[in-house]
Design a protein around this motif. Structure first.
Motif, PDB file in Angstrom:
ATOM      1  N   GLN A   1       3.600  -3.719   1.049  1.00 27.12           N
ATOM      2  CA  GLN A   1       4.790  -4.560   1.177  1.00 27.12           C
ATOM      3  C   GLN A   1       5.206  -5.143  -0.183  1.00 27.12           C
ATOM      4  O   GLN A   1       5.722  -6.252  -0.268  1.00 27.12           O
ATOM      5  CB  GLN A   1       4.605  -5.690   2.205  1.00 27.12           C
ATOM      6  CG  GLN A   1       4.435  -5.229   3.639  1.00 27.12           C
ATOM      7  CD  GLN A   1       3.071  -4.586   3.893  1.00 27.12           C
ATOM      8  OE1 GLN A   1       2.044  -5.170   3.566  1.00 27.12           O
ATOM      9  NE2 GLN A   1       3.074  -3.394   4.456  1.00 27.12           N
ATOM     10  N   GLU A   2       4.974  -4.385  -1.242  1.00 28.15           N
ATOM     11  CA  GLU A   2       5.350  -4.826  -2.580  1.00 28.15           C
ATOM     12  C   GLU A   2       6.768  -4.379  -2.897  1.00 28.15           C
ATOM     13  O   GLU A   2       7.172  -3.260  -2.567  1.00 28.15           O
ATOM     14  CB  GLU A   2       4.388  -4.264  -3.631  1.00 28.15           C
ATOM     15  CG  GLU A   2       2.999  -4.850  -3.525  1.00 28.15           C
ATOM     16  CD  GLU A   2       2.045  -4.354  -4.595  1.00 28.15           C
ATOM     17  OE1 GLU A   2       0.885  -4.781  -4.574  1.00 28.15           O
ATOM     18  OE2 GLU A   2       2.448  -3.542  -5.451  1.00 28.15           O
ATOM     19  N   ARG A   3       7.510  -5.280  -3.524  1.00 29.20           N
ATOM     20  CA  ARG A   3       8.885  -5.017  -3.950  1.00 29.20           C
ATOM     21  C   ARG A   3       9.014  -5.356  -5.428  1.00 29.20           C
ATOM     22  O   ARG A   3       8.286  -6.207  -5.943  1.00 29.20           O
ATOM     23  CB  ARG A   3       9.883  -5.875  -3.164  1.00 29.20           C
ATOM     24  CG  ARG A   3       9.818  -5.723  -1.662  1.00 29.20           C
ATOM     25  CD  ARG A   3      10.485  -4.420  -1.207  1.00 29.20           C
ATOM     26  NE  ARG A   3      10.450  -4.282   0.239  1.00 29.20           N
ATOM     27  CZ  ARG A   3       9.636  -3.469   0.906  1.00 29.20           C
ATOM     28  NH1 ARG A   3       8.774  -2.728   0.262  1.00 29.20           N
ATOM     29  NH2 ARG A   3       9.674  -3.392   2.205  1.00 29.20           N
TER      30      ARG A   3
ATOM     31  N   GLU B   1       1.915 -11.514   0.009  1.00 26.22           N
ATOM     32  CA  GLU B   1       0.504 -11.903   0.083  1.00 26.22           C
ATOM     33  C   GLU B   1      -0.126 -12.098  -1.287  1.00 26.22           C
ATOM     34  O   GLU B   1      -1.274 -12.489  -1.398  1.00 26.22           O
ATOM     35  CB  GLU B   1      -0.296 -10.859   0.871  1.00 26.22           C
ATOM     36  CG  GLU B   1       0.041 -10.811   2.342  1.00 26.22           C
ATOM     37  CD  GLU B   1       1.360 -10.082   2.615  1.00 26.22           C
ATOM     38  OE1 GLU B   1       1.704  -9.149   1.851  1.00 26.22           O
ATOM     39  OE2 GLU B   1       2.046 -10.449   3.574  1.00 26.22           O
TER      40      GLU B   1
ATOM     41  N   GLY C   1       5.761  -0.120  -1.158  1.00 28.03           N
ATOM     42  CA  GLY C   1       6.440  -0.863  -0.101  1.00 28.03           C
ATOM     43  C   GLY C   1       5.783  -0.698   1.252  1.00 28.03           C
ATOM     44  O   GLY C   1       5.566  -1.673   1.980  1.00 28.03           O
ATOM     45  N   GLU C   2       5.459   0.535   1.600  1.00 26.32           N
ATOM     46  CA  GLU C   2       4.868   0.805   2.912  1.00 26.32           C
ATOM     47  C   GLU C   2       3.426   0.308   3.016  1.00 26.32           C
ATOM     48  O   GLU C   2       3.042  -0.289   4.011  1.00 26.32           O
ATOM     49  CB  GLU C   2       4.920   2.300   3.204  1.00 26.32           C
ATOM     50  CG  GLU C   2       6.318   2.807   3.480  1.00 26.32           C
ATOM     51  CD  GLU C   2       6.359   4.306   3.706  1.00 26.32           C
ATOM     52  OE1 GLU C   2       5.300   4.980   3.649  1.00 26.32           O
ATOM     53  OE2 GLU C   2       7.473   4.825   3.932  1.00 26.32           O
ATOM     54  N   ARG C   3       2.644   0.564   1.991  1.00 29.45           N
ATOM     55  CA  ARG C   3       1.204   0.250   2.050  1.00 29.45           C
ATOM     56  C   ARG C   3       0.901  -1.223   1.777  1.00 29.45           C
ATOM     57  O   ARG C   3       0.034  -1.809   2.417  1.00 29.45           O
ATOM     58  CB  ARG C   3       0.464   1.127   1.044  1.00 29.45           C
ATOM     59  CG  ARG C   3      -1.015   0.893   0.944  1.00 29.45           C
ATOM     60  CD  ARG C   3      -1.752   1.590   2.068  1.00 29.45           C
ATOM     61  NE  ARG C   3      -3.150   1.279   2.070  1.00 29.45           N
ATOM     62  CZ  ARG C   3      -4.086   2.018   1.500  1.00 29.45           C
ATOM     63  NH1 ARG C   3      -3.766   3.116   0.860  1.00 29.45           N
ATOM     64  NH2 ARG C   3      -5.344   1.659   1.560  1.00 29.45           N
TER      65      ARG C   3
ATOM     66  N   SER D   1       3.912  -8.530  -3.637  1.00 27.23           N
ATOM     67  CA  SER D   1       3.999  -8.683  -2.183  1.00 27.23           C
ATOM     68  C   SER D   1       3.962 -10.167  -1.839  1.00 27.23           C
ATOM     69  O   SER D   1       3.499 -10.986  -2.645  1.00 27.23           O
ATOM     70  CB  SER D   1       2.826  -7.977  -1.505  1.00 27.23           C
ATOM     71  OG  SER D   1       1.641  -8.750  -1.622  1.00 27.23           O
TER      72      SER D   1
ATOM     73  N   GLU E   1       8.056   3.820  -2.803  1.00 31.86           N
ATOM     74  CA  GLU E   1       7.937   3.921  -1.347  1.00 31.86           C
ATOM     75  C   GLU E   1       6.511   3.610  -0.897  1.00 31.86           C
ATOM     76  O   GLU E   1       6.296   2.866   0.064  1.00 31.86           O
ATOM     77  CB  GLU E   1       8.341   5.324  -0.899  1.00 31.86           C
ATOM     78  CG  GLU E   1       8.314   5.516   0.602  1.00 31.86           C
ATOM     79  CD  GLU E   1       8.744   6.916   1.019  1.00 31.86           C
ATOM     80  OE1 GLU E   1       8.477   7.262   2.184  1.00 31.86           O
ATOM     81  OE2 GLU E   1       9.325   7.653   0.189  1.00 31.86           O
TER      82      GLU E   1
END
Length: 105
Positions: free
Chosen positions: A43-45, A65, A39-41, A63, A36
């Motif tokens: 945007q990594e999946r 980026e 993902g939030e900090r 991410s 979590e």
């Protein structure tokens, strides 16, 4: 003489690296919280994972980026950040080179 200087420089570099590594403890916690946060900090999946024998699961999170994080989860279900960085680049698969892993059988 030059050989001794090279050895001293190499030893200093290794010592400096060990100090930096020791100063940065692993960040560990529950896997769900870690995923979590990534993902939030950032945007990594999750991009992939692999097994380390029967001792751990290693996961790669990316991410758009180019930031990346490697997580490791042990048999005790504790998840730790092993490494982080930026500038991740996927290497395109070459024609005729199958890089997909398949389970035996």
């Amino acid at each position: 003489m030059a050989r001794n200087i090279s050895k001293l420089v190499l030893a200093a570099l290794i010592a400096g690296t060990a100090t930096v590594a020791a100063a940065q403890p692993l960040r560990c916690g529950q896997r769900g919280n870690m995923v979590e946060f990534l993902g939030e900090r950032f945007q990594e999946r999750q991009h992939g994972y692999g097994l380390v024998g029967n001792r751990a699961i290693v996961e790669l999170f990316l991410s758009p980026e180019g930031t990346w994080t490697i997580l490791m989860t042990g048999p005790d279900r504790q998840t730790c950040i092993v490494a982080t960085g930026d500038g991740w680049e996927d290497v395109p698969a070459l024609a005729g080179h199958d890089v997909t892993w398949r389970a035996p059988g």
